[in-house]
Write a protein that holds these residues in place. Sequence first.
Motif, PDB file in Angstrom:
ATOM      1  N   LEU A  50      24.433  26.196  -4.600  1.00  0.00           N
ATOM      2  CA  LEU A  50      25.754  26.759  -4.930  1.00  0.00           C
ATOM      3  C   LEU A  50      26.018  26.481  -6.405  1.00  0.00           C
ATOM      4  O   LEU A  50      25.426  25.566  -6.982  1.00  0.00           O
ATOM      5  CB  LEU A  50      26.818  26.123  -4.033  1.00  0.00           C
ATOM      6  CG  LEU A  50      26.765  26.634  -2.590  1.00  0.00           C
ATOM      7  CD1 LEU A  50      27.472  25.697  -1.633  1.00  0.00           C
ATOM      8  CD2 LEU A  50      27.392  28.030  -2.514  1.00  0.00           C
ATOM      9  N   MET A  60      30.737  23.313  -6.952  1.00  0.00           N
ATOM     10  CA  MET A  60      30.545  22.051  -6.237  1.00  0.00           C
ATOM     11  C   MET A  60      31.383  20.934  -6.868  1.00  0.00           C
ATOM     12  O   MET A  60      31.934  20.090  -6.159  1.00  0.00           O
ATOM     13  CB  MET A  60      29.062  21.668  -6.231  1.00  0.00           C
ATOM     14  CG  MET A  60      28.170  22.602  -5.420  1.00  0.00           C
ATOM     15  SD  MET A  60      28.705  22.799  -3.705  1.00  0.00           S
ATOM     16  CE  MET A  60      28.360  21.164  -3.062  1.00  0.00           C
ATOM     17  N   ALA A  75      34.936  21.496  -5.751  1.00  0.00           N
ATOM     18  CA  ALA A  75      35.069  21.147  -4.325  1.00  0.00           C
ATOM     19  C   ALA A  75      35.117  19.630  -4.159  1.00  0.00           C
ATOM     20  O   ALA A  75      35.899  19.097  -3.362  1.00  0.00           O
ATOM     21  CB  ALA A  75      33.909  21.740  -3.523  1.00  0.00           C
ATOM     22  N   MET A 120      39.983  21.486   4.593  1.00  0.00           N
ATOM     23  CA  MET A 120      39.420  21.646   5.947  1.00  0.00           C
ATOM     24  C   MET A 120      40.257  20.941   7.008  1.00  0.00           C
ATOM     25  O   MET A 120      39.946  21.016   8.190  1.00  0.00           O
ATOM     26  CB  MET A 120      37.968  21.177   5.998  1.00  0.00           C
ATOM     27  CG  MET A 120      37.747  19.703   5.866  1.00  0.00           C
ATOM     28  SD  MET A 120      35.962  19.279   5.933  1.00  0.00           S
ATOM     29  CE  MET A 120      35.540  19.178   4.207  1.00  0.00           C
ATOM     30  N   ALA A 153      26.173  27.716   4.867  1.00  0.00           N
ATOM     31  CA  ALA A 153      25.822  28.332   6.149  1.00  0.00           C
ATOM     32  C   ALA A 153      26.996  28.233   7.113  1.00  0.00           C
ATOM     33  O   ALA A 153      27.766  27.273   7.069  1.00  0.00           O
ATOM     34  CB  ALA A 153      24.602  27.636   6.744  1.00  0.00           C
ATOM     35  N   PRO A 206      35.739  29.631  10.108  1.00  0.00           N
ATOM     36  CA  PRO A 206      35.121  28.477   9.440  1.00  0.00           C
ATOM     37  C   PRO A 206      35.823  28.260   8.094  1.00  0.00           C
ATOM     38  O   PRO A 206      35.391  28.763   7.066  1.00  0.00           O
ATOM     39  CB  PRO A 206      33.662  28.910   9.267  1.00  0.00           C
ATOM     40  CG  PRO A 206      33.678  30.397   9.291  1.00  0.00           C
ATOM     41  CD  PRO A 206      34.884  30.835  10.060  1.00  0.00           C
ATOM     42  N   THR A 207      36.910  27.493   8.134  1.00  0.00           N
ATOM     43  CA  THR A 207      37.834  27.470   6.990  1.00  0.00           C
ATOM     44  C   THR A 207      37.218  26.882   5.725  1.00  0.00           C
ATOM     45  O   THR A 207      37.529  27.343   4.632  1.00  0.00           O
ATOM     46  CB  THR A 207      39.135  26.711   7.338  1.00  0.00           C
ATOM     47  OG1 THR A 207      38.792  25.415   7.864  1.00  0.00           O
ATOM     48  CG2 THR A 207      39.939  27.459   8.365  1.00  0.00           C
ATOM     49  N   PHE A 208      36.376  25.884   5.870  1.00  0.00           N
ATOM     50  CA  PHE A 208      35.812  25.277   4.661  1.00  0.00           C
ATOM     51  C   PHE A 208      34.798  26.218   3.995  1.00  0.00           C
ATOM     52  O   PHE A 208      34.749  26.334   2.769  1.00  0.00           O
ATOM     53  CB  PHE A 208      35.177  23.910   4.974  1.00  0.00           C
ATOM     54  CG  PHE A 208      34.766  23.158   3.747  1.00  0.00           C
ATOM     55  CD1 PHE A 208      35.714  22.633   2.880  1.00  0.00           C
ATOM     56  CD2 PHE A 208      33.420  22.969   3.444  1.00  0.00           C
ATOM     57  CE1 PHE A 208      35.330  21.943   1.725  1.00  0.00           C
ATOM     58  CE2 PHE A 208      33.036  22.266   2.291  1.00  0.00           C
ATOM     59  CZ  PHE A 208      33.988  21.760   1.437  1.00  0.00           C
ATOM     60  N   LEU A 257      34.961  27.649   0.196  1.00  0.00           N
ATOM     61  CA  LEU A 257      33.883  27.573  -0.797  1.00  0.00           C
ATOM     62  C   LEU A 257      33.517  28.967  -1.301  1.00  0.00           C
ATOM     63  O   LEU A 257      33.255  29.162  -2.486  1.00  0.00           O
ATOM     64  CB  LEU A 257      32.656  26.875  -0.212  1.00  0.00           C
ATOM     65  CG  LEU A 257      32.668  25.350  -0.305  1.00  0.00           C
ATOM     66  CD1 LEU A 257      31.439  24.774   0.359  1.00  0.00           C
ATOM     67  CD2 LEU A 257      32.747  24.855  -1.753  1.00  0.00           C
ATOM     68  N   LEU A 288      28.721  14.507  -2.165  1.00  0.00           N
ATOM     69  CA  LEU A 288      28.769  15.976  -2.061  1.00  0.00           C
ATOM     70  C   LEU A 288      27.757  16.651  -2.984  1.00  0.00           C
ATOM     71  O   LEU A 288      27.214  17.709  -2.653  1.00  0.00           O
ATOM     72  CB  LEU A 288      30.180  16.500  -2.361  1.00  0.00           C
ATOM     73  CG  LEU A 288      30.423  17.955  -1.937  1.00  0.00           C
ATOM     74  CD1 LEU A 288      30.481  18.073  -0.420  1.00  0.00           C
ATOM     75  CD2 LEU A 288      31.691  18.523  -2.541  1.00  0.00           C
ATOM     76  N   GLU A 320      23.033  22.507   0.501  1.00  0.00           N
ATOM     77  CA  GLU A 320      22.174  23.345  -0.341  1.00  0.00           C
ATOM     78  C   GLU A 320      20.694  23.241   0.030  1.00  0.00           C
ATOM     79  O   GLU A 320      19.842  23.650  -0.757  1.00  0.00           O
ATOM     80  CB  GLU A 320      22.345  22.963  -1.817  1.00  0.00           C
ATOM     81  CG  GLU A 320      23.747  23.184  -2.355  1.00  0.00           C
ATOM     82  CD  GLU A 320      23.885  22.707  -3.799  1.00  0.00           C
ATOM     83  OE1 GLU A 320      24.235  23.532  -4.653  1.00  0.00           O
ATOM     84  OE2 GLU A 320      23.644  21.511  -4.059  1.00  0.00           O
ATOM     85  N   ALA A 333      36.181  23.114  11.219  1.00  0.00           N
ATOM     86  CA  ALA A 333      36.068  24.347  11.997  1.00  0.00           C
ATOM     87  C   ALA A 333      34.752  25.043  11.693  1.00  0.00           C
ATOM     88  O   ALA A 333      34.243  24.947  10.577  1.00  0.00           O
ATOM     89  CB  ALA A 333      37.226  25.280  11.661  1.00  0.00           C
ATOM     90  N   GLY A 334      34.200  25.733  12.698  1.00  0.00           N
ATOM     91  CA  GLY A 334      32.987  26.507  12.474  1.00  0.00           C
ATOM     92  C   GLY A 334      31.789  25.976  13.250  1.00  0.00           C
ATOM     93  O   GLY A 334      30.677  26.450  13.067  1.00  0.00           O
ATOM     94  N   PRO A 384      21.990  27.099  11.408  1.00  0.00           N
ATOM     95  CA  PRO A 384      23.212  26.506  11.946  1.00  0.00           C
ATOM     96  C   PRO A 384      24.206  26.201  10.817  1.00  0.00           C
ATOM     97  O   PRO A 384      23.849  26.253   9.641  1.00  0.00           O
ATOM     98  CB  PRO A 384      22.701  25.203  12.577  1.00  0.00           C
ATOM     99  CG  PRO A 384      21.530  24.817  11.740  1.00  0.00           C
ATOM    100  CD  PRO A 384      20.908  26.103  11.248  1.00  0.00           C
TER     101      PRO A 384
END
Lengths: 362, 362
Positions: A14, A19, A22, A37, A202, A242-244, A248, B26, B38, B202-203, B241
Motif C-alpha cells: 500500500l 500507511m 493510518a 474500525m 484484502a 468491512p469498514t477498515f 484504507l 503497522l 501487505e 468488521a469483515g 482471506p
Amino acid sequence: MSKTYNFCAGPAALPEPVMLRAQQELLDWNGLGVSVMEISHRSKDYQELANKAEKDLRNLLDIGDEFAVLFLQGGASLQFASIPMSLLHSGREAEYVENGVWSKKAAEEAARFGKVNMINAVNIDENGIRSLTDSQSWNRTENPAYTHFTSNETIEGMRFSQVPQTNGPLIADMSSCILSERLDMKAFDLIYAGAQKNIGPAGMTIVIVKRELFEQMKFDGLPKVFNYEAQAKNGSMLNTPPTFAWYLASLVFDWLQEQGGVMRMEELAKQKSQLVYDCIDEDDFFTNPIAVKDRSMMNIPFFLKNESLSEKFLIQAQEAKLMGLKGHRSLGGMRVSLYNSVPLEGAQALVKFMREFKTLNG
Amino acid sequence: MSKTYNFCAGPAALPEPVMLRAQQELLDWNGLGVSVMEISHRSKDYQELANKAEKDLRNLLDIGDEFAVLFLQGGASLQFASIPMSLLHSGREAEYVENGVWSKKAAEEAARFGKVNMINAVNIDENGIRSLTDSQSWNRTENPAYTHFTSNETIEGMRFSQVPQTNGPLIADMSSCILSERLDMKAFDLIYAGAQKNIGPAGMTIVIVKRELFEQMKFDGLPKVFNYEAQAKNGSMLNTPPTFAWYLASLVFDWLQEQGGVMRMEELAKQKSQLVYDCIDEDDFFTNPIAVKDRSMMNIPFFLKNESLSEKFLIQAQEAKLMGLKGHRSLGGMRVSLYNSVPLEGAQALVKFMREFKTLNG
C-alpha cells in the motif's frame, strides 16, 4: 538501512503515506478518541467517509451516475459466482474469454450455474511465446447473456490493451489493474476488482455496475447480500461492511488524487514495467514468455535461462530488501508486481539488482 | 484529559493493548519491513499467524478436533444464506427459534431456500416485560434438518442462558456473545459469529463446524467459497482471506489468554452488566424491558421514563466521553454494549454518569 520494496502480487504493498496516516490515526480517528474500525458504519462520521470514498472513486475513473459503485465483501471469487447466479438464466449462454488462470476460474465457476461458452484467447507459438488472439477469430456466442473477460491476468502477466468487442453486456475482472490505467466506462456494464492489489487490504471487492443491468438480473433464490440492486439502494450496507478496508481505500483514493490520478499512474506503470522488460529483453539471461503487445504493466513473471540460479536470485533479492519476487506456485520462477503503490525507485532498485546479478552470474 | 469509553454495538471497541500493538507494528510486522496486510496469505509468516490464531481460538473455547474452525468473509448475514443453502434440502424442515431482530432475519433468509418452522420464543407480559418461553412449550419440528437460534440478541438485549433442547443438529449465531462466556461445545454442531463485536474488525466471520455435519451438506449449485468442507481442507484460503482482520483477531486471542481466558471474561461480563442493571433497577428513572433471567450480559437497551430527556442524556454522555450509547434505530432510547474490550472502569464510569444524570434530572 536501505528501504524495503514490496513486489507482492496481492495482498500487495500500500502507498507509504497511506500507511503512515493510518498508523497515526489508528487509535483516534476524526477526533472521536477511538479507531475508525471501532465505530458504527451507520454513524455520521463513517457515512461521510463512505460517501467521500465513492465520490473520489467516481472522480478517479470518471464513473457517471448511470453506474452504481458498490463496496462488498467476499473477494473477486464471490463475484465469480454472484454474476452468473444473477445474470445467467433461462437457457442463455455467457461468453467467457480465457487467457489465464483467473479467467479460467471465473468461467468454471459460471459453468456451475449456467451455459458457458469458453473462448480460448491465447495462442502459443513455436517458441512458447503467448499472445492474445484477435477477437474476430473467436467462436462467438450470438446473443450472449454477457461477455466476461479478465483485463489483466496476474499469474501469466498478460493484459488486454484493447477492450474486446461484444454484442451483449461486457463484464470485466479488473482486480489487478484497476486504477492503473484510464478506462472508457462507456464500454463496460460491470467491472469488479478485489481490493488487495490496487485499492486497499484484502477483504473488500469493488463492483461498478450499470444500473440498467439490474433489469436483467434475477435475485430469487440467491443470498440477499448478492442483490446488487438492493446493495446499491442501501449504500453497500445491507449488512455491516468491512469498514477498515473501506477506510484504507478512501486514503488510497486521496493519495491517488494527490499524485495526479489515474493518468499519472498509467504513465508510471508504463515507465516501471518498461524498465523491467528492457532488462529482461536485453539478452537471454532472463526471459518472459508473453508477446510484447500483450504484456502486463502490473505483473511480470520472468525466468532465468539457467533455472538452477532461481533460488540464489530469490535469496539475494530478499537480502537486498526486494521482497515478494517468488513466482506463483503454478509457474515457478520469479514474478514482480508493479501496482500503483510500488514507486519508480522500487522498479529502479530491482533492475539495478537484476543487472548486478546478471553480471555476477552470467 | 479523561478517557473515552466506547459502548458501540458493533463495529465495536477493540482492546486497547491490541490497538497499541497493531499501531506499533503497522508498518513493519514480524521484522519484514512491511505491514502484515501487505504480504501474501500463503507466505510462511502469514501461515504461522493464521495457524496460531486457530490454535488459540481452539484453546480459548475448548474446541476439539471434531470441529473445523473457519475464518471467512461476508458477515453473519452471508451465513444466514449459506447454512440453509447447504443443509436445508430434499423437503426437510429447519427450526428457527425467534427471539429478536437477528434471529428473525436469519429465519426469513432461510425461508427463501427451504421449509422453515419459525418458533416464537418470546412472551410479552401485561407490563411489556419480555421473557423467553420454555422450549418444552415450543411447536417443535419432529426431525429437523437443524435447529437455529441466536444466543444473544444484540438489539433487544436478550440472552439464552441455557442451550435449547433439540433433536437434530444445533446451530447458533453467537455474533454478539462469543468469547464472553464458557461454551459446552458438545451441545453444538455449528457456531458462527461476525467478528465485529468480540473478535476483531468488521469483515470476517468465524465458523466452528462439526466435521460430521459435512456429510449432510450439499454444495452443488452453490458458490465454491460456500463449501465449508473445502474451506476446512484449504485452511479457509479457497480465496484470499481478510488478512488484516484475521491478524487483529489473533492479537485479540493473545490478549484474551493473557487476561485469563473466557472464564475471566464471563466473570467480568457478569460484573459489568450487573453494575448497569442495578443502576437501572434501583428506581423507575431508567427502564429495561427484559425479564431478569433472560437479560443479556453484552447489550443492554434502556430507556428514560421521561423520554423527552433522552437527547439530553445522549449529548451529555458524549460530552463525558461515553460514546456509542444511542439506541438501535428500531427501538430508540439508549443501548450500552459491554463486550470483552470494554473494561470494568468503562461500566463504572457509565453508571456514575447515569446516577449523576438521575440526580440532576430526577
